[in-house]
Design a protein around this motif. Sequence first.
Motif, PDB file in Angstrom:
ATOM      1  N   UNK A   1       0.876  -1.184   0.000  1.00 14.12           N
ATOM      2  CA  UNK A   1       0.000   0.000   0.000  1.00 14.12           C
ATOM      3  C   UNK A   1       0.908   1.228   0.000  1.00 14.12           C
ATOM      4  N   UNK A   2       0.807   2.019  -1.067  1.00 15.94           N
ATOM      5  CA  UNK A   2       1.834   3.027  -1.323  1.00 15.94           C
ATOM      6  C   UNK A   2       1.233   4.412  -1.506  1.00 15.94           C
ATOM      7  N   UNK A   3       1.909   5.408  -0.949  1.00 15.76           N
ATOM      8  CA  UNK A   3       1.538   6.807  -1.191  1.00 15.76           C
ATOM      9  C   UNK A   3       2.725   7.498  -1.835  1.00 15.76           C
ATOM     10  N   UNK A   4       2.446   8.355  -2.815  1.00 12.01           N
ATOM     11  CA  UNK A   4       3.489   9.172  -3.444  1.00 12.01           C
ATOM     12  C   UNK A   4       3.376  10.580  -2.877  1.00 12.01           C
ATOM     13  N   UNK A   5       4.456  11.077  -2.281  1.00 13.41           N
ATOM     14  CA  UNK A   5       4.413  12.448  -1.768  1.00 13.41           C
ATOM     15  C   UNK A   5       5.265  13.346  -2.654  1.00 13.41           C
ATOM     16  N   UNK A   6       4.944  14.623  -2.646  1.00 13.35           N
ATOM     17  CA  UNK A   6       5.759  15.601  -3.366  1.00 13.35           C
ATOM     18  C   UNK A   6       6.680  16.222  -2.328  1.00 13.35           C
ATOM     19  N   UNK A   7       7.950  15.874  -2.390  1.00 12.16           N
ATOM     20  CA  UNK A   7       8.894  16.301  -1.363  1.00 12.16           C
ATOM     21  C   UNK A   7       8.598  15.594  -0.051  1.00 12.16           C
ATOM     22  N   UNK A   8       9.358  15.949   0.978  1.00 14.66           N
ATOM     23  CA  UNK A   8       9.094  15.392   2.315  1.00 14.66           C
ATOM     24  C   UNK A   8       7.773  15.980   2.782  1.00 14.66           C
ATOM     25  N   UNK A   9       6.819  15.120   3.169  1.00 12.69           N
ATOM     26  CA  UNK A   9       5.490  15.658   3.481  1.00 12.69           C
ATOM     27  C   UNK A   9       5.479  16.450   4.787  1.00 12.69           C
ATOM     28  N   UNK A  10       4.564  17.392   4.849  1.00  9.35           N
ATOM     29  CA  UNK A  10       4.360  18.118   6.101  1.00  9.35           C
ATOM     30  C   UNK A  10       3.762  17.138   7.104  1.00  9.35           C
ATOM     31  N   UNK A  11       3.898  17.460   8.390  1.00  7.15           N
ATOM     32  CA  UNK A  11       3.313  16.599   9.427  1.00  7.15           C
ATOM     33  C   UNK A  11       1.815  16.501   9.161  1.00  7.15           C
ATOM     34  N   UNK A  12       1.246  15.349   9.466  1.00 14.04           N
ATOM     35  CA  UNK A  12      -0.206  15.247   9.349  1.00 14.04           C
ATOM     36  C   UNK A  12      -0.660  14.356   8.205  1.00 14.04           C
ATOM     37  N   UNK A  13       0.264  13.968   7.311  1.00 20.47           N
ATOM     38  CA  UNK A  13      -0.143  13.055   6.240  1.00 20.47           C
ATOM     39  C   UNK A  13      -0.444  11.701   6.889  1.00 20.47           C
ATOM     40  N   UNK A  14      -1.680  11.171   6.707  1.00 22.70           N
ATOM     41  CA  UNK A  14      -2.004   9.914   7.393  1.00 22.70           C
ATOM     42  C   UNK A  14      -1.235   8.732   6.782  1.00 22.70           C
ATOM     43  N   UNK A  15      -0.418   8.069   7.601  1.00 22.24           N
ATOM     44  CA  UNK A  15       0.406   6.964   7.095  1.00 22.24           C
ATOM     45  C   UNK A  15       0.087   5.640   7.791  1.00 22.24           C
ATOM     46  N   UNK A  16      -1.036   5.623   8.547  1.00 22.36           N
ATOM     47  CA  UNK A  16      -1.332   4.441   9.359  1.00 22.36           C
ATOM     48  C   UNK A  16      -1.456   3.187   8.504  1.00 22.36           C
ATOM     49  N   UNK A  17      -2.092   3.294   7.323  1.00 23.67           N
ATOM     50  CA  UNK A  17      -2.335   2.095   6.517  1.00 23.67           C
ATOM     51  C   UNK A  17      -1.417   2.016   5.325  1.00 23.67           C
ATOM     52  N   UNK A  18      -0.212   2.535   5.446  1.00 26.95           N
ATOM     53  CA  UNK A  18       0.683   2.625   4.304  1.00 26.95           C
ATOM     54  C   UNK A  18       1.914   1.756   4.539  1.00 26.95           C
ATOM     55  N   UNK A  19       2.287   0.965   3.531  1.00 29.41           N
ATOM     56  CA  UNK A  19       3.503   0.134   3.627  1.00 29.41           C
ATOM     57  C   UNK A  19       4.726   0.860   3.082  1.00 29.41           C
ATOM     58  N   UNK A  20       4.501   1.671   2.036  1.00 25.63           N
ATOM     59  CA  UNK A  20       5.638   2.305   1.360  1.00 25.63           C
ATOM     60  C   UNK A  20       5.301   3.749   1.017  1.00 25.63           C
TER      61      UNK A  20
END
Length: 422
Positions: A28-47
């Motif tokens: 389960x993957x999210x693509x961020x633009x740059x280092x994300x600001x605090x608050x991006x929900x990553x609870x269900x993310x593997x990569x």
Amino acid sequence: MSLRLGCIADDYTGASDLANTLTRNGLRTVQTIGVPAAGLPLADVDAVVVSLKSRSIAAADAVASSRAAARWLRGQGAAHVMFKICSTFDSTDAGNIGPVTLALQADGGVESLLVTPAFPETGRTVYQGHLFVNGVPLNESPLKDHPLNPMRDSNLVRVLQRQCGDAQIGLIDAEVVARGPAAILTRQRELAQQHRGIAIIDAIRESDLLAIGAAAIGQKLSVGASGLGLGLARALAVNSVAKPSDAGAPVGGLAACLVGSCSKATLEQIDAAAQFLPVLRLRTENIMDNSAEIEDALEWAAARLATAPVLIASSGSTEEVASLQERYGRERAGHAIEQAMAAIAAGLVARGVRRLVVGGGETSGAVINRLGISAFQLGPEIAPGVPVLRSLGGKDAGMLLALKSGNFGGQDFFMRALAMMH
Ligand SMILES: Nc1ncnc2c1ncn2[C@@H]1O[C@H](COP(=O)(O)OP(=O)(O)O)[C@@H](O)[C@H]1O
Ligand SMILES: O=C(O)[C@@H](O)C(=O)COP(=O)(O)O
């Protein structure tokens, strides 16, 4: 939850390509633009794939932003960090693959690491350290004429060596890879003893990538394209299947394509799209002269968008690109056109475009930065290496986008993308 895999991509199309591969292989993957600001929900993310626009900038800047991304990923628990580079090894003798790899290696205290741009699904294979693109050596492929990083040497040991100063580059060949992960690790140890801590590794088919992934995942760092991502994901996600996401669900609104890639594949795709869509070819000389080209393009689009998607391209033939670069310089021409495309993208979104297909890595970087999008969820695959993306966060959340690498996709790519993005 700890991240299972952290990735740093040196451009945005490359990042969506990798995020697509990881998703399709169970992470389960999210693509961020740059280092994300605090608050991006990553609870269900593997990569997480952190997208940087660092392929064609000064090496020191690429190193600084890549280091910051690696620190953040390790802080999220990623034991392995993959540095995603282009499957055609786009770089120059000044960098940036070598300098970034050396910096990440030093920061991580990494004795030995594997490097491979192989991605057989899109025709990129490495044999005896030479990169082939659809069976043709890199230096004979269309990449020899890339507007920013012309690739004139297919021997990757030599290419990387020129970027790495005193650090010696090793080679792990196909014969070792065919013997599996244990043989790869043994060869890596032998090379490290000979002070060759960075090794280009051959890969011709998917089974090679699985062996490489299984060997690399126990180490802290690896460098490669989506094929390596496939190997790492399979090594991690042996039994898991990522749930289908609703990221591709319809968003409505108007649709447009913006194209800055000058690759052979993209030029053919634009010609094919012109049979079905209104296509505007920008006058790049006017962009350089600061004339009203952007406003004209937006007026042209506004008159057509309500009835059909439009395609706006700056793309030119090798001769056209060379002539513009001769007059204005390679970097200045590239940058000015990217900024014009970004301004057109912002103007299109202001006029109601919610579905946007962008062609070209640097072009995508400029467009996404201008739109201020901070992250993407992964939707269905349009073509190998090109997924539908749904923007997350910010005022343009809930748009559908596709960021197409110049070299990816079949001739009908733009029509196919639009047909999948409602
Ligand atoms: N007609 C043109 N002449 C010169 N440079 C161009 C032209 N059109 C686009 N460019 C520049 O060429 C580069 C293409 O790179 P990119 O967008 O990464 O495409 P690709 O994915 O094919 O590498 C960009 O910097 C873009 O601004
Ligand atoms: O690995 C690849 O080929 C792509 O993911 C990639 O990096 C694309 O770069 P551009 O061709 O500059 O879009």
